[in-house]
Scaffold this motif. Structure first.
Motif, PDB file in Angstrom:
ATOM      1  N   TRP A 228      38.524  50.263  48.901  1.00  0.00           N
ATOM      2  CA  TRP A 228      39.703  49.625  48.310  1.00  0.00           C
ATOM      3  C   TRP A 228      39.342  48.393  47.467  1.00  0.00           C
ATOM      4  N   LEU A 229      38.101  47.932  47.561  1.00  0.00           N
ATOM      5  CA  LEU A 229      37.662  46.788  46.766  1.00  0.00           C
ATOM      6  C   LEU A 229      37.404  47.223  45.322  1.00  0.00           C
ATOM      7  N   ARG A 230      37.351  46.267  44.405  1.00  0.00           N
ATOM      8  CA  ARG A 230      36.957  46.575  43.031  1.00  0.00           C
ATOM      9  C   ARG A 230      35.499  47.032  43.050  1.00  0.00           C
ATOM     10  N   GLY A 231      35.249  48.204  42.481  1.00  0.00           N
ATOM     11  CA  GLY A 231      33.911  48.783  42.551  1.00  0.00           C
ATOM     12  C   GLY A 231      33.581  49.308  43.932  1.00  0.00           C
TER      13      GLY A 231
ATOM     14  N   MET B 127      24.986  45.878  46.206  1.00  0.00           N
ATOM     15  CA  MET B 127      26.430  45.652  46.214  1.00  0.00           C
ATOM     16  C   MET B 127      26.777  44.425  45.372  1.00  0.00           C
ATOM     17  N   GLY B 128      25.890  43.431  45.370  1.00  0.00           N
ATOM     18  CA  GLY B 128      26.081  42.278  44.499  1.00  0.00           C
ATOM     19  C   GLY B 128      26.026  42.665  43.031  1.00  0.00           C
ATOM     20  N   ALA B 129      25.133  43.603  42.691  1.00  0.00           N
ATOM     21  CA  ALA B 129      25.039  44.084  41.307  1.00  0.00           C
ATOM     22  C   ALA B 129      26.331  44.787  40.896  1.00  0.00           C
ATOM     23  N   ILE B 130      26.929  45.546  41.821  1.00  0.00           N
ATOM     24  CA  ILE B 130      28.199  46.219  41.532  1.00  0.00           C
ATOM     25  C   ILE B 130      29.302  45.186  41.305  1.00  0.00           C
TER      26      ILE B 130
ATOM     27  N   LEU C  66      32.935  42.537  37.724  1.00  0.00           N
ATOM     28  CA  LEU C  66      33.498  41.252  37.325  1.00  0.00           C
ATOM     29  C   LEU C  66      33.513  41.123  35.811  1.00  0.00           C
ATOM     30  N   ARG C  67      32.442  41.596  35.183  1.00  0.00           N
ATOM     31  CA  ARG C  67      32.377  41.557  33.719  1.00  0.00           C
ATOM     32  C   ARG C  67      33.291  42.604  33.084  1.00  0.00           C
TER      33      ARG C  67
ATOM     34  N   GLY D 218      34.941  49.841  37.410  1.00  0.00           N
ATOM     35  CA  GLY D 218      35.045  50.228  38.811  1.00  0.00           C
ATOM     36  C   GLY D 218      36.364  49.820  39.417  1.00  0.00           C
ATOM     37  N   PRO D 219      37.450  50.517  39.092  1.00  0.00           N
ATOM     38  CA  PRO D 219      38.769  50.148  39.642  1.00  0.00           C
ATOM     39  C   PRO D 219      38.823  50.319  41.155  1.00  0.00           C
ATOM     40  N   ARG D 220      39.804  49.674  41.749  1.00  0.00           N
ATOM     41  CA  ARG D 220      39.956  49.750  43.199  1.00  0.00           C
ATOM     42  C   ARG D 220      40.371  51.156  43.635  1.00  0.00           C
ATOM     43  N   GLY D 221      39.905  51.537  44.815  1.00  0.00           N
ATOM     44  CA  GLY D 221      40.340  52.795  45.400  1.00  0.00           C
ATOM     45  C   GLY D 221      41.610  52.602  46.210  1.00  0.00           C
TER      46      GLY D 221
END
Length: 434
Positions: free
Chosen positions: A94-97, A192-195, A200-201, A206-209
């Motif tokens: 459910w998070l972005r990406g 996960m930080g790279a995602i 963020l950019r 990567g929209p939320r699920g």
């Protein structure tokens, strides 16, 4: 021609044979055998071939390879791997990406039963890529996440890379497995930080699920619990000293086979395929090990490793300067060589240099494996990129390579952290054998 020159010619010939598509193991075996013929005669070469082939094939420690490979193949065939992804999806999707992060977490979990980067990328890719396409994820992020996540199979135990490194250097497989745990978790966090950085950019990448209620999250986790239990029992058993790595592999494979049989999720055809895939993978890995066992004595006769080590040491770069040169060499080789091929070719040369410089051999094993992982997503070869391409046929190679770029930098950052803080790799092995 001097022995050293013969050694250089042998290494060159080996690379030529690989470029001509000869299997890596056969290329090493051919160079080692005929090189020994030139230096010591046919009788010595025949004796070397016979003794090294038998000793490699009968090495009890290598039994861990087919058992862990079988465990991963059965888990994939029985659909247990998809449950890992579904559980990760329920918690972070459910998070972005979030779906890309779920792919990373799924890859990390499946790596703990697979030991293969290719198997991890294929298995999770088949489940995750259609979901990310359905939610409108960019092709670059979705394929990049799966290709990078697959490399965790080479680091998180049980890792075939660590097994082969242990055989080549006579280090403890158990300690190497334990050394891979914290770096594997750290690399998962960096991915996960790279995602998070990419989304963020570009939030549209990567929209939320869909939001999953907590009750459904725990149900998904419960469905994945049998395979998670296998991971805890096999890896935890090694740490507590209950099992040797071989015994842990046998227990893990037995538990997964028993669960597949009881659940009825695997039919006879799938079982036969899982066993036949295991036999093929094992045969390939054993051929590489046998080839390395024949090549290494030839290299020792030419004194190539010792001469290169003396040359690098005399250059006055210092321990970390030598390490930097070795990392650069791995990155260059990763552009056109398979990871296992890099490992078996370079370790006999680099290992004496590293130990002479005072570095811990277990720690260097982790460093070598991470750098080789970087080669798995580095163009033009990038084995995991080609694997993901076979799953996502409609995505161009250029798009996948562009997608893995943030993850490549995440791996470089993780590598730097482990170099600066070696206890990340050494904490568990030292606690285990205190």
């Amino acid at each position: 021609m001097s022995d050293f020159a013969i050694g250089l010619c042998g290494i060159g010939a080996m690379f030529v044979l690989m470029i001509l598509r000869m299997p890596v193991g056969m290329a090493m075996l051919a160079v080692g055998y005929f090189g020994t013929v030139i230096l010591n005669g046919t009788r010595s070469a025949n004796a070397l071939l016979l003794t090294e082939t038998f000793s490699s094939a009968s090495n009890y420690s290598l039994t861990v390879i087919p058992l862990f490979v079988l465990m991963g193949n059965i888990a994939s065939a029985a659909g247990f791997s998809s449950r890992l992804y579904e559980a990760a999806f329920a918690w972070v999707g459910w998070l972005r990406g979030g779906l890309a992060s779920a792919s990373i977490v799924g890859c990390a979990a499946f790596s703990a039963v697979s030991g293969s980067s290719v198997a991890t990328a294929v298995t999770i890719g088949r489940v995750a890529l259609p979901e990310m396409k359905r939610f409108g994820y960019s092709d670059a992020l979705s394929t990049g996440a799966v290709a990078a996540g697959g490399t965790l199979g080479f680091l998180i135990p049980p890792s075939t890379g660590f097994v082969i490194y242990a055989i080549l250097t006579e280090e403890s497989i158990g300690q190497l497995f334990m050394a891979g745990i914290l770096p594997g978790l750290l690399l998962t966090a960096f991915f996960m930080g790279a995602i998070a950085f990419v989304t963020l950019r570009n939030p549209g990448a990567g929209p939320r699920g869909e939001f999953v209620p907590f009750e459904e999250r725990f149900k998904a986790l419960l469905r994945a619990m049998p395979l998670l239990l296998v991971i805890v029992v096999s890896i935890g058993g090694i740490y507590l000293g209950i099992f040797t790595p071989v015994e842990a592999a046998g227990v893990g494979a037995g538990m997964v086979a028993l669960m597949a049989g009881i659940s009825g999720n695997m039919n006879r055809e799938q079982a036969v395929k899982a066993v036949s895939d295991t036999v093929r993978t094992t045969a390939m890995l054993y051929l590489i090990i046998i080839g390395a066992s024949v090549l290494n004595p030839f290299l020792a006769l030419t004194e190539l490793p010792a001469t290169l080590g003396e040359t690098m040491t005399a250059a006055g770069f210092g321990p970390y300067g030598l390490l930097f040169l070795i990392v650069l060499a791995y990155l260059a080789l990763g552009m056109f060589m398979d990871g296992l091929a890099m490992l078996v070719v370079t370790i006999p040369i680099f290992f004496p240099i590293v130990t002479a410089a005072g570095f811990d051999p277990i720690w260097f094993g982790v460093i070598a494996v991470i750098v080789i992982e970087m080669g798995m997503i580095t163009p033009p070869v990038g084995l995991n990129v080609f694997v993901v391409k076979s799953v996502a046929e409609d995505v161009s190679m250029g798009t996948i390579f562009r997608g893995v770029l943030p993850f490549w930098f995440a791996m470089a950052a993780c590598l730097l952290v482990i170099v600066v803080f070696p206890q990340i790799a050494l904490l568990i092995p030292q606690a285990m054998f205190r």
